[in-house]
Scaffold this active site. Structure first.
Site, PDB file in Angstrom:
ATOM      1  N   LYS A   1      -5.781  15.409  -7.851  1.00 21.71           N
ATOM      2  CA  LYS A   1      -4.901  15.526  -9.011  1.00 21.71           C
ATOM      3  C   LYS A   1      -4.278  16.923  -9.085  1.00 21.71           C
ATOM      4  O   LYS A   1      -3.120  17.064  -9.514  1.00 21.71           O
ATOM      5  CB  LYS A   1      -5.665  15.191 -10.284  1.00 21.71           C
TER       6      LYS A   1
ATOM      7  N   ASP B   1       0.841  -1.190   0.000  1.00 17.84           N
ATOM      8  CA  ASP B   1       0.000   0.000   0.000  1.00 17.84           C
ATOM      9  C   ASP B   1       0.880   1.246   0.000  1.00 17.84           C
ATOM     10  O   ASP B   1       1.988   1.233   0.545  1.00 17.84           O
ATOM     11  CB  ASP B   1      -0.901  -0.016   1.230  1.00 17.84           C
ATOM     12  N   LEU B   2       0.369   2.323  -0.587  1.00 19.86           N
ATOM     13  CA  LEU B   2       1.128   3.566  -0.587  1.00 19.86           C
ATOM     14  C   LEU B   2       1.319   4.128   0.820  1.00 19.86           C
ATOM     15  O   LEU B   2       2.167   4.997   1.022  1.00 19.86           O
ATOM     16  CB  LEU B   2       0.423   4.612  -1.463  1.00 19.86           C
TER      17      LEU B   2
ATOM     18  N   ASN C   1      -8.126  14.914 -16.427  1.00 17.74           N
ATOM     19  CA  ASN C   1      -8.925  16.045 -16.900  1.00 17.74           C
ATOM     20  C   ASN C   1      -9.808  16.609 -15.786  1.00 17.74           C
ATOM     21  O   ASN C   1     -10.239  17.757 -15.856  1.00 17.74           O
ATOM     22  CB  ASN C   1      -9.762  15.638 -18.106  1.00 17.74           C
ATOM     23  N   HIS C   2     -10.040  15.814 -14.743  1.00 18.91           N
ATOM     24  CA  HIS C   2     -10.900  16.281 -13.654  1.00 18.91           C
ATOM     25  C   HIS C   2     -10.211  17.292 -12.739  1.00 18.91           C
ATOM     26  O   HIS C   2     -10.862  17.882 -11.879  1.00 18.91           O
ATOM     27  CB  HIS C   2     -11.455  15.092 -12.885  1.00 18.91           C
TER      28      HIS C   2
ATOM     29  N   TYR D   1     -11.707  13.803  -6.004  1.00 15.62           N
ATOM     30  CA  TYR D   1     -10.752  13.096  -6.867  1.00 15.62           C
ATOM     31  C   TYR D   1      -9.973  14.088  -7.720  1.00 15.62           C
ATOM     32  O   TYR D   1      -8.730  14.041  -7.780  1.00 15.62           O
ATOM     33  CB  TYR D   1     -11.502  12.092  -7.739  1.00 15.62           C
TER      34      TYR D   1
END
Length: 273
Positions: free
Chosen positions: A146, A52-53, A113-114, A142
């Site tokens: 980004k 896991d990160l 793109n979000h 989300y």
């Protein structure tokens, strides 16, 4: 960066990661695969890490010795802020810290793109393409994550000399499935071409690019991606007639069609789903 190098591919069991596991090695890369779940169908001789990160020790070990990182891991749809915070925000920070600690100097970050989803979509044949310099306008938590990832990449370039290409990916599927996707579609082969360009271009500093194929109905400016050496070969137009006949043309009065982020702006799909 020469192509005959080892690349850590995070999110290797996800949709895009699964596609890139097959499409990147022909460019000369040896992949080390990482995901929070076991990666299926790992070829003999390919190293796969299940971690896991959040596990900073395991993440640093996974990063150790690689020449570059393609960071696809994280939640790919809308979720609670707490979940997005843990996976996409803290997780990306942990990845950059591991890269800094282990001396990795090139990251390709899967933005979206979000991150600019509330930008009005271009309407009309004469509308100019959306510039990559447009300010962040996230459409979801989300998308917000980004934005954070892009800004984190900028910080780690200015402060630590880690170069990043942040790719605002449109929709990467074998073929487009909606009329909106005709403008944002990134074919899997073009995705591999773009990742290869992002891994091999020189002096990228922190560069943000849009990620799509050379679509006839393209909404955004691909010039910064082309400056890396990216030459898209695919176009969504062969799918257009069927999709428009089934779904109708985009309607500027429909809130789901008004912005770049589509229905993420009004009714985003949730994770898990």
């Amino acid at each position: 960066m020469p192509a005959d190098r080892t690349v850590l591919l995070t999110g290797a069991a996800g949709g895009l990661g699964t596609l890139m596991r097959d499409l990147l090695p022909p460019y000369g890369y040896t992949l080390r695969l990482l995901d929070r779940v076991p990666v299926p169908d790992v070829p003999d001789g390919t190293e796969a890490v299940t971690a896991d990160l959040a596990d900073r020790e395991a993440l640093r070990e996974a990063v150790r010795g690689v020449d570059a990182i393609v960071h696809l891991a994280g939640i790919s749809l809308e979720s609670t802020f707490e979940s997005i915070l843990d996976s996409n925000i803290r997780g990306t920070y942990h990845l950059y810290e591991a890269a800094r600690e282990e001396g990795v100097r090139r990251v390709v970050f899967a933005s979206s793109n979000h991150a600019v989803g509330f930008l009005p979509r271009p309407a009309g044949e004469d509308a100019p393409p959306l510039p990559v310099e447009a300010p962040h306008r996230p459409d979801t938590f989300y998308g917000l994550s980004k934005c954070f990832g892009e800004d984190l990449a900028s910080l780690y370039w200015d402060k630590h000399g880690i170069e990043t290409v942040s790719i605002r990916i449109g929709s990467c599927f074998p073929e487009p499935t909606t009329v909106r996707m005709l403008s944002l579609w990134l074919s899997p082969p073009d995705a591999a071409r773009l990742l290869h360009a992002a891994l091999t271009a020189e002096d990228v500093g922190h560069t943000v690019v849009y990620g799509s194929s050379a679509n006839t109905r393209l909404w955004w400016d691909l010039s910064s991606a082309r400056a890396l050496g990216y030459e898209p070969r695919d176009d969504s137009e062969p799918y257009a007639a069927k999709l428009v006949a089934e779904q109708g043309a985009l309607d500027p009065d429909n809130p789901d069609h008004a912005h770049l982020g589509g229905h993420f702006c009004t009714n985003p799909p949730r994770w898990p789903h």
